[in-house]
Design an enzyme around this catalytic site. Sequence first.
Site, PDB file in Angstrom:
ATOM      1  N   HIS A 196     -12.452 -16.250  -4.733  1.00  0.00           N
ATOM      2  CA  HIS A 196     -11.469 -15.469  -4.154  1.00  0.00           C
ATOM      3  C   HIS A 196     -11.150 -15.658  -2.615  1.00  0.00           C
ATOM      4  CE1 HIS A 196     -12.509 -12.501  -7.537  1.00  0.00           C
ATOM      5  NE2 HIS A 196     -11.351 -12.860  -7.634  1.00  0.00           N
ATOM      6  N   GLU A 441       2.275 -43.415 -13.970  1.00  0.00           N
ATOM      7  CA  GLU A 441       1.451 -43.694 -13.057  1.00  0.00           C
ATOM      8  C   GLU A 441       0.794 -44.994 -12.881  1.00  0.00           C
ATOM      9  OE1 GLU A 441      -1.675 -39.993 -12.886  1.00  0.00           O
ATOM     10  OE2 GLU A 441      -1.404 -40.701 -14.921  1.00  0.00           O
ATOM     11  N   ASN A 464       0.362 -40.454  -6.629  1.00  0.00           N
ATOM     12  CA  ASN A 464      -0.900 -40.700  -6.090  1.00  0.00           C
ATOM     13  C   ASN A 464      -1.376 -42.103  -6.639  1.00  0.00           C
ATOM     14  OD1 ASN A 464      -0.307 -38.187  -5.067  1.00  0.00           O
ATOM     15  ND2 ASN A 464      -1.745 -37.245  -6.484  1.00  0.00           N
ATOM     16  N   ASP A 465      -1.485 -42.165  -7.977  1.00  0.00           N
ATOM     17  CA  ASP A 465      -2.179 -43.149  -8.633  1.00  0.00           C
ATOM     18  C   ASP A 465      -1.208 -44.312  -8.669  1.00  0.00           C
ATOM     19  OD1 ASP A 465      -4.845 -42.673  -9.801  1.00  0.00           O
ATOM     20  OD2 ASP A 465      -3.951 -40.951 -11.033  1.00  0.00           O
ATOM     21  N   ARG A 475      -7.795 -45.204  -4.207  1.00  0.00           N
ATOM     22  CA  ARG A 475      -7.627 -43.732  -3.703  1.00  0.00           C
ATOM     23  C   ARG A 475      -8.689 -43.367  -2.906  1.00  0.00           C
ATOM     24  NH1 ARG A 475      -5.064 -39.928  -8.392  1.00  0.00           N
ATOM     25  NH2 ARG A 475      -5.029 -38.094  -6.788  1.00  0.00           N
ATOM     26  N   CYS A 513       5.384 -35.622  -9.544  1.00  0.00           N
ATOM     27  CA  CYS A 513       4.576 -34.671  -9.244  1.00  0.00           C
ATOM     28  C   CYS A 513       3.250 -35.015  -8.300  1.00  0.00           C
ATOM     29  CB  CYS A 513       3.955 -34.007 -10.618  1.00  0.00           C
ATOM     30  SG  CYS A 513       2.910 -35.024 -11.438  1.00  0.00           S
TER      31      CYS A 513
HETATM   32  C1  PEP Z   1      -1.022 -38.510  -9.424  1.00  0.00           C
HETATM   33  O1  PEP Z   1      -1.707 -39.546  -9.793  1.00  0.00           O
HETATM   34  O2  PEP Z   1       0.013 -38.834  -8.632  1.00  0.00           O
HETATM   35  C2  PEP Z   1      -1.164 -37.049 -10.164  1.00  0.00           C
HETATM   36  C3  PEP Z   1      -0.280 -36.326  -9.876  1.00  0.00           C
HETATM   37  O3  PEP Z   1      -2.302 -37.151 -10.708  1.00  0.00           O
HETATM   38  P1  PEP Z   1      -3.868 -36.897 -10.231  1.00  0.00           P
HETATM   39  O4  PEP Z   1      -3.595 -36.857  -8.525  1.00  0.00           O
HETATM   40  O5  PEP Z   1      -4.288 -35.770 -10.850  1.00  0.00           O
HETATM   41  O6  PEP Z   1      -4.526 -38.236 -10.463  1.00  0.00           O
HETATM   42 MG    MG Z   2      -3.065 -39.477 -11.601  1.00  0.00          MG
END
Ligand code: PEP
Ligand code: MG
Length: 552
Positions: A196, A441, A464-465, A475, A513
């Site tokens: 919360h 990814e 990100n990946d 990462r 995303c």
């Molecule tokens: C990504 O890899 O960009 C992604 C959105 O998935 P996560 O960050 O959960 O690996």
């Molecule tokens: Mg990912």
Amino acid sequence: MFYVWYNSRMEIFGQQISQGVAIGELYLFDSFAYSKLSSTENSSLTAADMDAYTCAKEKALDALSKLYEKTLAQVGEEEAQIIDAQRMMLLDTDIDDAVGEAFEREHDLVKAIETALEGFATSFETLEDEYFRARVADIRDIKVHLLQALSSVSLEIELPDNAVVVADDISPSQTLSLDRKKIAAFILRKGSPISHTAILANSLGIPALINTPIDNKQELVGKTVVVDSIKEKVILDPTLQEIQTAKKCILELEKVRKQADHLRGKVTKTKSGKRIKLYANIGSVDDVHIAVKADAEGIGLFRTEFMFIGKSTPPSLREQFEAYKTVAQAMSGRQVIIRVLDIGADKVAPYLNLEEGENPALGYRAIRILLDDEELFKTQLKAIYMAAAEPNCNIAIMLPMITSTWEVEKSISCCKEVQEELFNSKLVQKRTEVPIGIMIETPASVLIADELAKLVSFFSVGTNDLTQYTLAIDRQGSQKLSKYYNPHHEALFELLRLTASAATRNGIWAGICGELAGDLLCTQNFIDWGFTELSVSPQKVLPLRKQILEID
Ligand code: PEP
Ligand code: MG
């Protein structure tokens, strides 16, 4: 998932639960609360102790009712519900029984309340369900209310201006009873992103970090500090230059926030009329309320793995069904893209007994695990299809870490089997259409995007990946690698262009995303390349809408 370290410049890293930048003065919250509470232990209590308890309970209930009214009037209904839930917990006679039992042993009411409530808190802490673990702060809050009422010691806290409040954890009612105008930021040593406190910090707009290893030394009190929760770091004793940079950031964020607020409810389209789906990423059921508040038009990524980690067994079919249904219904029929379990690498579930590979990010994870563990995969798919059949639910499935067409084909046939099984066993009344998409990814998935596009309804790029695998940079890597982590690398942009054009050629939509989706410097490019959906953390929804409205 996140990592912490000290370095020589006294930067401390934590995990963001509420975005923002603040400059303030360190204030150690825990030592204050501790000294005040210890003073109550002097009370010499008599045979009328249980009467004193009843009276304290009434006072505590009264205080919670007042706090409820104040929160309702000054903050909002959702936040007030937190206080109401605490009131309900305090009304539970289990607490009376536990205090009574502890009193028989301790012969001291203060100690009995401590023991009984701590007993509940500890047993909640060890529960597998993250929801209950996140309620530990509420139990400790109730304890403080009872002790406060019993001792008549006021726990009202006089914060200095611009206080950067440091605590192990801070309860919801402590958060609400502090003078908001004086709080610059929270730095918590513990905490949970679905607590919360996290929800409150977000809705009050207070920058906050959890799991931050900051010391509890008195000499820190009053020290100047910069909290940059966007970069997930705290700078102790910042240089003049660092203070200037932080000030600039604060002004910039304020400007963006003000400009963006009136954009609630507006249609997200560019000046030339291109309609963009502006979605939010969430990691828990609770997060969906933040996404709704942020005016997200859908959920572009529900990271379901957070429901699976830190437990000894996976969540049951029913638990998952309830979670997916709750999220979808909270979005009132707007699209919710549920990513099936992306476990492995940094996200660990001990019950899966996965081998620790030398290179976990390149190892046994995500779809690779699901395609081998039929029960795990099918249970999740069943829960998703059952939720999709509920009223007002508009759900899509997203497959993580795809590198080959056979993975998608096998996943789709698993989905079909599950649909049939549910229909034949009458667990659903009709076969609901649930679009299936994939995450892009890996460079491999981009290079075979034309073939993949023929199998699915949409692509969503996990930058990100994709950045990690394209630039060969871990990462989770150390600071030494940070200069190689270039999210604007031309190679990455080329992969994004290829993804969007393959999608367009094959008549499906493509979105982004990963974190890069919220990078306002890239928005024009993304739209020009053909992306029609961007999914970002809730706080970035309105600033991104503003940016989209201003570009061609
Ligand atoms: C990504 O890899 O960009 C992604 C959105 O998935 P996560 O960050 O959960 O690996
Ligand atoms: Mg990912």
